[in-house]
Motif scaffolding. Structure first.
Motif, PDB file in Angstrom:
ATOM      1  N   HIS A   1       0.838  -1.198   0.000  1.00  0.00           N
ATOM      2  CA  HIS A   1       0.000   0.000   0.000  1.00  0.00           C
ATOM      3  C   HIS A   1       0.876   1.252   0.000  1.00  0.00           C
ATOM      4  CE1 HIS A   1      -3.612  -2.381   0.694  1.00  0.00           C
ATOM      5  NE2 HIS A   1      -2.895  -3.085   1.556  1.00  0.00           N
ATOM      6  N   ILE A   2       0.397   2.274  -0.705  1.00  0.00           N
ATOM      7  CA  ILE A   2       1.177   3.502  -0.843  1.00  0.00           C
ATOM      8  C   ILE A   2       0.254   4.710  -0.759  1.00  0.00           C
ATOM      9  CG2 ILE A   2       1.013   3.397  -3.389  1.00  0.00           C
ATOM     10  CD1 ILE A   2       3.780   4.747  -3.499  1.00  0.00           C
ATOM     11  N   SER A   3       0.778   5.790  -0.203  1.00  0.00           N
ATOM     12  CA  SER A   3       0.089   7.078  -0.239  1.00  0.00           C
ATOM     13  C   SER A   3       1.128   8.147  -0.553  1.00  0.00           C
ATOM     14  CB  SER A   3      -0.611   7.367   1.092  1.00  0.00           C
ATOM     15  OG  SER A   3      -1.377   8.560   1.009  1.00  0.00           O
ATOM     16  N   ILE A   4       0.687   9.201  -1.239  1.00  0.00           N
ATOM     17  CA  ILE A   4       1.601  10.198  -1.804  1.00  0.00           C
ATOM     18  C   ILE A   4       1.111  11.599  -1.471  1.00  0.00           C
ATOM     19  CG2 ILE A   4       2.341  11.211  -4.015  1.00  0.00           C
ATOM     20  CD1 ILE A   4       2.211   8.314  -5.168  1.00  0.00           C
ATOM     21  N   THR A   5       2.052  12.512  -1.248  1.00  0.00           N
ATOM     22  CA  THR A   5       1.691  13.909  -1.008  1.00  0.00           C
ATOM     23  C   THR A   5       2.808  14.830  -1.479  1.00  0.00           C
ATOM     24  OG1 THR A   5       1.015  15.510   0.691  1.00  0.00           O
ATOM     25  CG2 THR A   5       2.660  13.893   1.343  1.00  0.00           C
ATOM     26  N   HIS A   6       2.457  16.026  -1.900  1.00  0.00           N
ATOM     27  CA  HIS A   6       3.480  17.073  -2.071  1.00  0.00           C
ATOM     28  C   HIS A   6       2.856  18.439  -1.861  1.00  0.00           C
ATOM     29  CE1 HIS A   6       2.188  17.663  -6.310  1.00  0.00           C
ATOM     30  NE2 HIS A   6       2.224  16.350  -6.406  1.00  0.00           N
ATOM     31  N   SER A   7       3.647  19.323  -1.260  1.00  0.00           N
ATOM     32  CA  SER A   7       3.197  20.673  -0.935  1.00  0.00           C
ATOM     33  C   SER A   7       4.365  21.631  -1.071  1.00  0.00           C
ATOM     34  CB  SER A   7       2.655  20.704   0.496  1.00  0.00           C
ATOM     35  OG  SER A   7       2.287  22.024   0.866  1.00  0.00           O
ATOM     36  N   PHE A   8       4.287  22.520  -2.035  1.00  0.00           N
ATOM     37  CA  PHE A   8       5.326  23.516  -2.261  1.00  0.00           C
ATOM     38  C   PHE A   8       6.689  22.835  -2.439  1.00  0.00           C
ATOM     39  CE2 PHE A   8       1.861  25.783  -0.254  1.00  0.00           C
ATOM     40  CZ  PHE A   8       1.777  26.939  -1.029  1.00  0.00           C
ATOM     41  N   THR A   9       7.572  22.919  -1.440  1.00  0.00           N
ATOM     42  CA  THR A   9       8.944  22.422  -1.600  1.00  0.00           C
ATOM     43  C   THR A   9       9.206  21.081  -0.925  1.00  0.00           C
ATOM     44  OG1 THR A   9       9.536  23.817   0.295  1.00  0.00           O
ATOM     45  CG2 THR A   9       9.952  24.715  -1.908  1.00  0.00           C
ATOM     46  N   PHE A  10       8.140  20.383  -0.533  1.00  0.00           N
ATOM     47  CA  PHE A  10       8.326  19.063   0.075  1.00  0.00           C
ATOM     48  C   PHE A  10       7.367  18.055  -0.541  1.00  0.00           C
ATOM     49  CE2 PHE A  10      10.212  21.676   3.393  1.00  0.00           C
ATOM     50  CZ  PHE A  10      11.314  20.918   3.766  1.00  0.00           C
ATOM     51  N   SER A  11       7.823  16.817  -0.618  1.00  0.00           N
ATOM     52  CA  SER A  11       6.946  15.722  -1.033  1.00  0.00           C
ATOM     53  C   SER A  11       7.190  14.555  -0.084  1.00  0.00           C
ATOM     54  CB  SER A  11       7.206  15.299  -2.481  1.00  0.00           C
ATOM     55  OG  SER A  11       8.549  14.891  -2.644  1.00  0.00           O
ATOM     56  N   GLY A  12       6.192  13.674   0.003  1.00  0.00           N
ATOM     57  CA  GLY A  12       6.318  12.538   0.900  1.00  0.00           C
ATOM     58  C   GLY A  12       5.623  11.312   0.351  1.00  0.00           C
ATOM     59  N   VAL A  13       6.139  10.146   0.699  1.00  0.00           N
ATOM     60  CA  VAL A  13       5.548   8.867   0.310  1.00  0.00           C
ATOM     61  C   VAL A  13       5.586   7.942   1.520  1.00  0.00           C
ATOM     62  CG1 VAL A  13       5.864   6.783  -1.095  1.00  0.00           C
ATOM     63  CG2 VAL A  13       6.142   9.038  -2.141  1.00  0.00           C
ATOM     64  N   ILE A  14       4.499   7.237   1.767  1.00  0.00           N
ATOM     65  CA  ILE A  14       4.459   6.202   2.790  1.00  0.00           C
ATOM     66  C   ILE A  14       4.120   4.879   2.108  1.00  0.00           C
ATOM     67  CG2 ILE A  14       2.032   6.718   3.369  1.00  0.00           C
ATOM     68  CD1 ILE A  14       2.675   5.883   6.267  1.00  0.00           C
ATOM     69  N   VAL A  15       4.865   3.832   2.443  1.00  0.00           N
ATOM     70  CA  VAL A  15       4.643   2.494   1.887  1.00  0.00           C
ATOM     71  C   VAL A  15       4.498   1.521   3.051  1.00  0.00           C
ATOM     72  CG1 VAL A  15       5.663   0.610   0.544  1.00  0.00           C
ATOM     73  CG2 VAL A  15       5.887   2.970  -0.261  1.00  0.00           C
ATOM     74  N   SER A  16       3.517   0.627   2.953  1.00  0.00           N
ATOM     75  CA  SER A  16       3.244  -0.284   4.060  1.00  0.00           C
ATOM     76  C   SER A  16       2.572  -1.562   3.566  1.00  0.00           C
ATOM     77  CB  SER A  16       2.327   0.406   5.083  1.00  0.00           C
ATOM     78  OG  SER A  16       1.997  -0.459   6.150  1.00  0.00           O
ATOM     79  N   ASP A  17       2.580  -2.574   4.430  1.00  0.00           N
ATOM     80  CA  ASP A  17       1.809  -3.790   4.160  1.00  0.00           C
ATOM     81  C   ASP A  17       0.325  -3.555   4.416  1.00  0.00           C
ATOM     82  OD1 ASP A  17       4.195  -5.005   3.612  1.00  0.00           O
ATOM     83  OD2 ASP A  17       4.321  -6.112   5.507  1.00  0.00           O
ATOM     84  N   LYS A  18      -0.005  -2.442   5.113  1.00  0.00           N
ATOM     85  CA  LYS A  18      -1.390  -2.118   5.449  1.00  0.00           C
ATOM     86  C   LYS A  18      -1.823  -0.844   4.733  1.00  0.00           C
ATOM     87  CE  LYS A  18      -0.952  -4.127  10.091  1.00  0.00           C
ATOM     88  NZ  LYS A  18      -1.084  -3.860  11.549  1.00  0.00           N
ATOM     89  N   GLU A  19      -3.131  -0.601   4.738  1.00  0.00           N
ATOM     90  CA  GLU A  19      -3.646   0.646   4.167  1.00  0.00           C
ATOM     91  C   GLU A  19      -3.088   1.839   4.940  1.00  0.00           C
ATOM     92  OE1 GLU A  19      -5.539   1.200   1.598  1.00  0.00           O
ATOM     93  OE2 GLU A  19      -6.895  -0.484   1.241  1.00  0.00           O
ATOM     94  N   VAL A  20      -2.659   2.863   4.218  1.00  0.00           N
ATOM     95  CA  VAL A  20      -2.038   4.029   4.857  1.00  0.00           C
ATOM     96  C   VAL A  20      -2.455   5.310   4.142  1.00  0.00           C
ATOM     97  CG1 VAL A  20       0.008   2.954   5.888  1.00  0.00           C
ATOM     98  CG2 VAL A  20       0.017   3.509   3.456  1.00  0.00           C
ATOM     99  N   GLY A  21      -2.181   6.439   4.792  1.00  0.00           N
ATOM    100  CA  GLY A  21      -2.415   7.738   4.178  1.00  0.00           C
ATOM    101  C   GLY A  21      -1.392   8.730   4.696  1.00  0.00           C
ATOM    102  N   ILE A  22      -1.021   9.705   3.866  1.00  0.00           N
ATOM    103  CA  ILE A  22      -0.032  10.714   4.267  1.00  0.00           C
ATOM    104  C   ILE A  22      -0.408  12.067   3.675  1.00  0.00           C
ATOM    105  CG2 ILE A  22       1.523  10.288   2.296  1.00  0.00           C
ATOM    106  CD1 ILE A  22       3.889  10.738   4.209  1.00  0.00           C
ATOM    107  N   ASP A  23      -0.038  13.134   4.390  1.00  0.00           N
ATOM    108  CA  ASP A  23      -0.285  14.484   3.888  1.00  0.00           C
ATOM    109  C   ASP A  23       0.784  15.424   4.423  1.00  0.00           C
ATOM    110  OD1 ASP A  23      -1.974  16.377   2.406  1.00  0.00           O
ATOM    111  OD2 ASP A  23      -2.371  17.249   4.373  1.00  0.00           O
ATOM    112  N   ILE A  24       1.250  16.330   3.573  1.00  0.00           N
ATOM    113  CA  ILE A  24       2.145  17.411   3.994  1.00  0.00           C
ATOM    114  C   ILE A  24       1.442  18.730   3.704  1.00  0.00           C
ATOM    115  CG2 ILE A  24       4.332  18.619   3.552  1.00  0.00           C
ATOM    116  CD1 ILE A  24       5.612  15.936   2.906  1.00  0.00           C
ATOM    117  N   GLU A  25       1.433  19.618   4.686  1.00  0.00           N
ATOM    118  CA  GLU A  25       0.803  20.923   4.544  1.00  0.00           C
ATOM    119  C   GLU A  25       1.744  22.024   5.017  1.00  0.00           C
ATOM    120  OE1 GLU A  25      -2.155  21.582   3.224  1.00  0.00           O
ATOM    121  OE2 GLU A  25      -2.760  19.477   2.976  1.00  0.00           O
ATOM    122  N   LYS A  26       1.704  23.148   4.324  1.00  0.00           N
ATOM    123  CA  LYS A  26       2.422  24.331   4.791  1.00  0.00           C
ATOM    124  C   LYS A  26       1.596  24.979   5.896  1.00  0.00           C
ATOM    125  CE  LYS A  26       4.925  28.320   2.995  1.00  0.00           C
ATOM    126  NZ  LYS A  26       5.243  29.120   1.781  1.00  0.00           N
TER     127      LYS A  26
END
Length: 208
Positions: A85-110
């Motif tokens: 499982h993967i979740s993806i985010t990007h905000s302005f000058t940062f991005s992020g990814v989370i990978v797991s065997d389970k359902e996941v979610g990620i967010d980056i905010e200014k």
């Protein structure tokens, strides 16, 4: 810049964050993009969005994946070919990814003061413990938004509303974690959540 941060959440789950300092061409050069991904990035009007999109592909490489390993379903939720499982985010000058065997979610905010203006659109229960005059009010609102956005990405179910269906338990910024609940169609789901602050940004992520 290489990887900004890598967090081992547990034995099955990892978060990686990229600080986007490279130019569009430097980010694009080493990547092998699928035709539809290339078409998508070329069609973006903002170079900031283009660089965000490409930096996520660099994060995929950090996990040992390529653009070919990633696809999106009809709800816009990303999936990996190997079933992780993967979740993806990007905000302005940062991005992020989370990978797991389970359902996941990620967010980056200014962290921005204007989030207070829209607070009533995504906060309900949480007003019981928020202090509008506190120094960390904006920071806490940003954490709550990030957690609810992460939950929404994890569930990817049309009709869910941040204010009505998502609930974040009281927390302190220095704790770096809390619990969140989804209450939807007479079913309740509990999630562990974590968050961190860096350079005026907040990253939140959720795992079952």
């Amino acid at each position: 810049m290489p990887l900004y941060n890598s967090i081992s959440v547990n034995s099955q789950t990892t978060v990686k964050i990229w600080k986007i300092e490279e130019s569009y061409s430097d980010l694009l050069k080493p990547l092998d993009l699928k035709p539809n991904s290339l078409e998508r990035v070329l069609g973006m009007k903002s170079e900031l969005h283009q660089r965000g999109f490409l930096s996520v592909r660099h994060l995929l490489r950090e996990f040992g994946y390529t653009d070919q390993d990633l696809h999106y379903d009809d709800y816009g939720k990303p999936h990996l070919k190997d079933g992780k499982h993967i979740s993806i985010t990007h905000s302005f000058t940062f991005s992020g990814v989370i990978v797991s065997d389970k359902e996941v979610g990620i967010d980056i905010e200014k962290q921005r003061d204007k989030i207070a203006i829209i607070a009533k659109k995504f906060v309900d229960y949480e007003f019981n413990y928020l202090n509008i005059s506190a120094d960390d009010y904006i920071n806490k609102l940003t954490v709550i938004w990030g957690i609810k956005e992460s939950l929404y990405k994890l569930f990817a179910t049309p009709g869910m509303l941040f204010k009505d269906h998502f609930l974040v338990i009281p927390f302190m910024i220095e704790d770096g974690n809390t619990v969140a609940w989804i209450d939807y169609k007479n079913k309740k789901y509990r999630y562990n959540t974590a968050f961190l602050e860096f350079e005026g940004f907040t990253c939140a992520y959720v795992v079952p």
